[in-house]
Motif scaffolding. Structure first.
Motif, PDB file in Angstrom:
ATOM      1  N   ALA A  66       1.261  -4.247 -16.440  1.00 50.18           N
ATOM      2  CA  ALA A  66       1.612  -5.396 -15.613  1.00 50.18           C
ATOM      3  C   ALA A  66       2.182  -4.918 -14.294  1.00 50.18           C
ATOM      4  N   MET A  67       2.082  -5.762 -13.284  1.00 47.18           N
ATOM      5  CA  MET A  67       2.671  -5.497 -11.971  1.00 47.18           C
ATOM      6  C   MET A  67       4.085  -6.053 -11.952  1.00 47.18           C
ATOM      7  N   ASN A  68       5.024  -5.256 -11.465  1.00 47.56           N
ATOM      8  CA  ASN A  68       6.397  -5.714 -11.356  1.00 47.56           C
ATOM      9  C   ASN A  68       6.505  -6.969 -10.494  1.00 47.56           C
ATOM     10  N   ALA A  69       7.499  -7.783 -10.778  1.00 47.86           N
ATOM     11  CA  ALA A  69       7.823  -8.901  -9.892  1.00 47.86           C
ATOM     12  C   ALA A  69       8.214  -8.339  -8.526  1.00 47.86           C
ATOM     13  N   PRO A  70       7.988  -9.079  -7.445  1.00 53.00           N
ATOM     14  CA  PRO A  70       8.307  -8.566  -6.105  1.00 53.00           C
ATOM     15  C   PRO A  70       9.739  -8.069  -5.962  1.00 53.00           C
ATOM     16  N   LEU A  71      10.695  -8.788  -6.548  1.00 52.83           N
ATOM     17  CA  LEU A  71      12.092  -8.395  -6.378  1.00 52.83           C
ATOM     18  C   LEU A  71      12.387  -7.049  -7.020  1.00 52.83           C
ATOM     19  N   ALA A  72      11.850  -6.793  -8.216  1.00 56.46           N
ATOM     20  CA  ALA A  72      12.105  -5.520  -8.881  1.00 56.46           C
ATOM     21  C   ALA A  72      11.611  -4.360  -8.020  1.00 56.46           C
ATOM     22  N   SER A  73      10.381  -4.466  -7.531  1.00 61.57           N
ATOM     23  CA  SER A  73       9.839  -3.402  -6.682  1.00 61.57           C
ATOM     24  C   SER A  73      10.619  -3.282  -5.383  1.00 61.57           C
ATOM     25  N   ALA A  74      10.986  -4.396  -4.803  1.00 56.99           N
ATOM     26  CA  ALA A  74      11.731  -4.379  -3.541  1.00 56.99           C
ATOM     27  C   ALA A  74      13.076  -3.675  -3.696  1.00 56.99           C
ATOM     28  N   ARG A  75      13.786  -3.958  -4.792  1.00 58.80           N
ATOM     29  CA  ARG A  75      15.085  -3.312  -5.008  1.00 58.80           C
ATOM     30  C   ARG A  75      14.923  -1.809  -5.214  1.00 58.80           C
ATOM     31  N   LEU A  76      13.878  -1.393  -5.941  1.00 59.60           N
ATOM     32  CA  LEU A  76      13.643   0.032  -6.145  1.00 59.60           C
ATOM     33  C   LEU A  76      13.329   0.729  -4.826  1.00 59.60           C
ATOM     34  N   ILE A  77      12.494   0.110  -4.003  1.00 60.11           N
ATOM     35  CA  ILE A  77      12.142   0.695  -2.713  1.00 60.11           C
ATOM     36  C   ILE A  77      13.358   0.716  -1.792  1.00 60.11           C
ATOM     37  N   ASN A  78      14.101  -0.371  -1.761  1.00 61.43           N
ATOM     38  CA  ASN A  78      15.279  -0.482  -0.912  1.00 61.43           C
ATOM     39  C   ASN A  78      16.290   0.622  -1.227  1.00 61.43           C
ATOM     40  N   GLU A  79      16.528   0.830  -2.513  1.00 58.68           N
ATOM     41  CA  GLU A  79      17.542   1.807  -2.935  1.00 58.68           C
ATOM     42  C   GLU A  79      17.075   3.242  -2.699  1.00 58.68           C
ATOM     43  N   ALA A  80      15.765   3.445  -2.586  1.00 62.81           N
ATOM     44  CA  ALA A  80      15.233   4.794  -2.359  1.00 62.81           C
ATOM     45  C   ALA A  80      15.471   5.285  -0.934  1.00 62.81           C
ATOM     46  N   GLU A  81      15.845   4.386  -0.028  1.00 66.08           N
ATOM     47  CA  GLU A  81      16.209   4.752   1.345  1.00 66.08           C
ATOM     48  C   GLU A  81      15.091   5.575   2.010  1.00 66.08           C
ATOM     49  N   ILE A  82      13.905   5.020   2.019  1.00 65.78           N
ATOM     50  CA  ILE A  82      12.740   5.721   2.539  1.00 65.78           C
ATOM     51  C   ILE A  82      12.813   5.890   4.056  1.00 65.78           C
ATOM     52  N   ALA A  83      12.631   7.120   4.512  1.00 65.17           N
ATOM     53  CA  ALA A  83      12.592   7.409   5.949  1.00 65.17           C
ATOM     54  C   ALA A  83      11.141   7.579   6.392  1.00 65.17           C
ATOM     55  N   SER A  84      10.914   7.426   7.676  1.00 69.93           N
ATOM     56  CA  SER A  84       9.547   7.441   8.203  1.00 69.93           C
ATOM     57  C   SER A  84       8.860   8.795   8.071  1.00 69.93           C
ATOM     58  N   THR A  85       9.640   9.842   7.837  1.00 69.03           N
ATOM     59  CA  THR A  85       9.054  11.179   7.684  1.00 69.03           C
ATOM     60  C   THR A  85       8.959  11.607   6.220  1.00 69.03           C
ATOM     61  N   ASP A  86       9.392  10.775   5.300  1.00 68.27           N
ATOM     62  CA  ASP A  86       9.466  11.156   3.889  1.00 68.27           C
ATOM     63  C   ASP A  86       8.101  11.336   3.240  1.00 68.27           C
ATOM     64  N   ARG A  87       8.060  12.280   2.316  1.00 69.50           N
ATOM     65  CA  ARG A  87       6.928  12.418   1.394  1.00 69.50           C
ATOM     66  C   ARG A  87       7.381  11.796   0.081  1.00 69.50           C
ATOM     67  N   VAL A  88       6.649  10.790  -0.376  1.00 72.56           N
ATOM     68  CA  VAL A  88       7.089   9.982  -1.518  1.00 72.56           C
ATOM     69  C   VAL A  88       6.094  10.090  -2.663  1.00 72.56           C
TER      70      VAL A  88
END
Length: 221
Positions: A66-88
């Protein structure tokens, strides 16, 4: 309904998702909010599920996934603090939606999926995004070929995070994931250090369960 009306309807649904789910639930990285307000989630769900693409619920993809609900994915991405140069590294790419969001935030994304059908759908949906590579393999093993990563996002809930995945993060690299604890899913985040790695819960949010991450009998969380 003609194409333009359909497009407008999805744009309105996307804006409502941002307003009612993200902005009210501690998704405080403005880049994450902006990108999730632009990426067309309806393109990554089964056709029959498009009317509920932006609902606060997971979406069945078949074969037990199943695909996560938008909020679950958003919180995971938000907390990961992704920078524009990051390799993810994204673990649990499914049909590619979260990979598309991460690709707009990071320098490059390796999107790992073990279900061949979902991986094919992700490749098709992500065609044209040059900084995303969809790879196939067991989710529980991560993707060592591309390590080390600045950030690892496990887009689903697991009973434990294997050392093999932790060691694919750079020292001071971030990892976010859903965690299953006594039958309840939470979201958690951690950083790898020279001395080890630990996760700290940051939200009680339902999260889809990923296959292959059952806790070994002798494992202590």
């Amino acid at each position: 309904m003609d194409g333009s009306a359909d497009t407008l309807r999805f744009e309105e649904m996307r804006a409502a998702m941002v307003a009612s789910q993200l902005r009210t639930s501690a998704v405080d990285d403005s880049r994450v909010v902006k990108v999730m307000g632009e990426v067309p989630r309806e393109r990554f769900v089964p056709a029959a599920a498009r009317p509920i693409a932006y609902y606060d619920r997971d979406i069945a993809l078949g074969n037990g996934r199943a695909m996560n609900a938008p909020l679950a994915s958003a919180r995971l991405i938000n907390e990961a603090e992704i920078a524009s140069t990051d390799r993810v590294l994204l673990i649990g790419a499914a049909t590619g939606y979260v990979a598309a969001v991460l690709a707009e935030l990071a320098g490059s994304v390796v999107a790992l999926e073990e279900d061949a059908t979902l991986a094919a759908q992700a490749r098709e949906a992500l065609a044209g995004m040059a900084n995303v590579t969809v790879v196939e393999g067991p989710l529980v093993e991560g993707w060592a070929q591309g390590a080390p990563y600045d950030a690892i996002v496990i887009d689903g809930a697991v009973e434990f995070v294997p050392d093999a995945i932790v060691h694919q993060a750079k020292i001071d690299g971030r990892l976010t994931t859903g965690v299953i604890d006594r039958g309840v899913s939470r979201l958690a985040a951690g950083r790898r250090s020279e001395g080890g790695f630990g996760l700290v819960d940051f939200a009680d949010v339902d999260c889809v369960v990923l296959p292959g991450f059952s806790k070994p009998p002798t494992f202590q969380f």
